[in-house]
Design a protein around this motif. Structure first.
Motif, short mmCIF file in Angstrom:
data_model
loop_
_atom_site.label_atom_id
_atom_site.label_comp_id
_atom_site.label_asym_id
_atom_site.label_seq_id
_atom_site.Cartn_x
_atom_site.Cartn_y
_atom_site.Cartn_z
N PRO A 1 46.11 51.00 31.93
CA PRO A 1 44.97 50.71 31.05
C PRO A 1 45.38 49.77 29.92
CG PRO A 1 45.76 52.95 30.71
CD PRO A 1 46.56 52.38 31.82
N GLN A 2 44.42 49.12 29.36
CA GLN A 2 44.66 48.20 28.25
C GLN A 2 44.16 48.83 26.95
OE1 GLN A 2 43.71 44.13 29.13
NE2 GLN A 2 43.08 43.76 27.02
N CYS A 3 44.95 48.70 25.90
CA CYS A 3 44.56 49.25 24.61
C CYS A 3 43.20 48.69 24.20
CB CYS A 3 45.61 48.92 23.55
SG CYS A 3 47.20 49.68 23.91
N GLY A 4 42.37 49.56 23.68
CA GLY A 4 41.04 49.14 23.23
C GLY A 4 39.96 49.34 24.27
N CYS A 5 40.22 48.91 25.52
CA CYS A 5 39.15 48.97 26.52
C CYS A 5 39.52 49.80 27.76
CB CYS A 5 38.74 47.56 26.94
SG CYS A 5 40.08 46.55 27.56
N GLY A 6 40.73 50.33 27.83
CA GLY A 6 41.11 51.18 28.97
C GLY A 6 41.07 50.43 30.27
#
Length: 162
Positions: free
Chosen positions: A133-138
């Protein structure tokens, strides 16, 4: 002029340093998917004899998964890793109702991952963690959502990419 022997020695050292596995590759050696960690690990340390590890992110990180789970990672995550098991975890928490609780352990059981917060455990399918996942938007980031959909379609031909 540089001697060919010195050049080969320097090239070997450079290849050895660049061949060090990433934190995500290290997870795979212990039978975990890369999606256990969010994108953004900038360094990690692993004592292979004891399993103690430390992973450093480029800052704290939070995001939602599947619309109902909020996860938070501190900039440093520590714990102990062994085959199919992460224990003594520090730095990862999940929001349960109105409270943040620490995830203390993750155990892989066949095609599921069991997440323990001490008094309770929740089980999730392994294929939810094939993509980090990416920080902020998963996983709701446009690029990640498309990649996850492609992976699910590839692993389960009955899914369509509509």
């Amino acid at each position: 002029m540089t001697s060919p022997v010195i050049f080969l020695l320097l090239l070997t050292v450079a290849l050895t340093v660049s061949a060090s596995p990433t934190a995500y590759e290290a997870l795979r050696t212990y039978n975990f998917p890369v999606g256990i960690l969010p994108k953004g690990v900038i360094s990690y340390e692993l004592d292979e004899s004891s399993g103690h590890f430390r992973a450093d992110l480029n800052g704290s990180c939070s995001f939602s998964l599947e619309g109902s789970y909020q996860l938070s990672y501190k900039s440093t995550i520590t714990g102990r890793i062994s085959e199919n098991k992460l224990t003594d975890l520090r730095g990862i928490s999940v929001k349960v109702l109105f409270f943040w609780v620490n995830i203390l352990e993750v155990v892989r059981k066949h095609d599921d991952l069991d997440f323990s917060v001490g008094v309770a455990t929740a089980s999730f399918p392994l294929d939810n963690f094939f993509v980090s996942p990416q920080c902020g938007c998963g996983l709701d980031c446009d690029e990640l959502r498309i990649r996850k959909l492609k992976l699910n379609t590839k692993n389960n031909p009955t899914l369509s990419s509509a």
